[in-house]
Design an enzyme around this catalytic site. Sequence first.
Site, mmCIF file in Angstrom:
data_model
loop_
_atom_site.group_PDB
_atom_site.id
_atom_site.type_symbol
_atom_site.label_atom_id
_atom_site.label_comp_id
_atom_site.label_asym_id
_atom_site.label_seq_id
_atom_site.Cartn_x
_atom_site.Cartn_y
_atom_site.Cartn_z
ATOM 1 N N LYS A 299 -11.287 -8.039 6.715
ATOM 2 C CA LYS A 299 -10.706 -7.152 7.721
ATOM 3 C C LYS A 299 -11.625 -5.960 7.960
ATOM 4 C CE LYS A 299 -6.900 -4.011 7.980
ATOM 5 N NZ LYS A 299 -6.024 -3.190 7.228
ATOM 6 N N ARG B 277 -11.200 7.401 3.832
ATOM 7 C CA ARG B 277 -10.961 6.304 2.897
ATOM 8 C C ARG B 277 -12.258 5.668 2.377
ATOM 9 N NH1 ARG B 277 -5.700 6.554 4.068
ATOM 10 N NH2 ARG B 277 -4.704 5.519 5.832
ATOM 11 N N CYS C 96 -0.144 4.254 1.658
ATOM 12 C CA CYS C 96 -0.517 5.244 2.680
ATOM 13 C C CYS C 96 0.548 5.494 3.741
ATOM 14 C CB CYS C 96 -1.849 4.884 3.327
ATOM 15 S SG CYS C 96 -1.882 3.254 4.081
ATOM 16 N N CYS D 144 0.853 -1.179 0.000
ATOM 17 C CA CYS D 144 0.000 0.000 0.000
ATOM 18 C C CYS D 144 0.889 1.228 0.000
ATOM 19 C CB CYS D 144 -0.937 0.010 1.203
ATOM 20 S SG CYS D 144 -2.357 1.093 0.900
ATOM 21 N N LYS E 289 -12.030 -5.248 2.624
ATOM 22 C CA LYS E 289 -11.481 -4.353 3.638
ATOM 23 C C LYS E 289 -12.447 -3.191 3.811
ATOM 24 C CE LYS E 289 -7.523 -1.554 4.823
ATOM 25 N NZ LYS E 289 -6.140 -1.215 4.515
ATOM 26 N N SER F 285 -5.698 -3.213 14.765
ATOM 27 C CA SER F 285 -5.148 -2.426 15.870
ATOM 28 C C SER F 285 -6.191 -1.964 16.883
ATOM 29 C CB SER F 285 -4.399 -1.222 15.309
ATOM 30 O OG SER F 285 -5.261 -0.427 14.514
#
Length: 324
Positions: A248, A217, A122, A120, A195, A274
């Site tokens: 996810k 996003r 980001c 990715c 996602k 997280s």
Amino acid sequence: MSFPIERPRRLRRSEALRNLVRETHLNVYDLVQPLFVVPREDVRTEISSMPGQYHLSVDQVVKEAVRIHSLGLSAIILFGIPEGKDSQGSGAYAEDGIVQRAVQAIKNTVPDLLVITDVCLCEYTSHGHCGMIKDGEVDNDSTLELLAETAVSQARAGADIVAPSDMMDGRVEAIREALDANGFIDIAILSYAVKYASAYYGPFREAVDSAPQFGNRKGYQMDPANIQEALREVELDIEEGADIIMVKPGVAYLDVLASVKQAFSRVTASFQVSGEYAMIEAAARNGWIDRKAIIMETLTAFKRAGADFILTYYASEVAEWLNS
Ligand code: PBG
Ligand code: ZN
């Protein structure tokens, strides 16, 4: 046949009976440990939004990889925090990028430990978005080339599996073509196929300083309300050549995980992200929950729902528990 002939409690009477009839098993080799690599040397700094997780320099991440391998884990997944960020996210596909250097060092020391790399932009873009910005929007098609370049550079460094997490359309096909064109026909793609645009990524974005500088996003990650669309995303990624599918975040999307596993019978992974980690840690630190029991119950639920393996910040700690 029903009560009083049938008594389900007969098979719950002892630890041995419960072990004998258990349907779902959590194994050390089903767990993947995410690790955060940072520049410089001898760095091992605790991440404030994710207590118990660390920013590790390349030398330290190698040490951690050795420990993880000795615990019997199959794989790690690497996230990088570059020296500097720019609008093109050039640190993501630099030959001597932070993740590329980490992969090389890890594969030189513990070649049998599988290294998965997150693909990715980001973590590497100054604007914090997962793709190129064009007219104030995240542009799909010009991002594909850079994602493909990132995946190839990671494969060249020695990655075993590349894991695109950007949610651009067509990225799996672009990455597969680029890998094959560069001779990496055996490097597998683990697609973050499903996602969601989730608030559960908050602590991660603080850890890698990747919060979008404008907007959010939602224009590329999925709407948490949708499951039919999730199945379509998986179908598309399989058509494009994904070897492994991921859903996810984790706990809040176990229904999606179960549906994907049932509908496609493909190797399916899940990511306990997280925010899920941070919530457990916060409650445990307040003495409000039984930390170990919650972690084991939660990870077992992922397996019961259909996960073949789980990306979790608890991987190495759970491995220690399972091994003892
Ligand atoms: C990069 C990426 C993210 C996560 C994995 N890869 C963050 C995001 O999409 O904002 C989240 C991991 C976590 O929260 O533990 N796109
Ligand atoms: Zn991203």
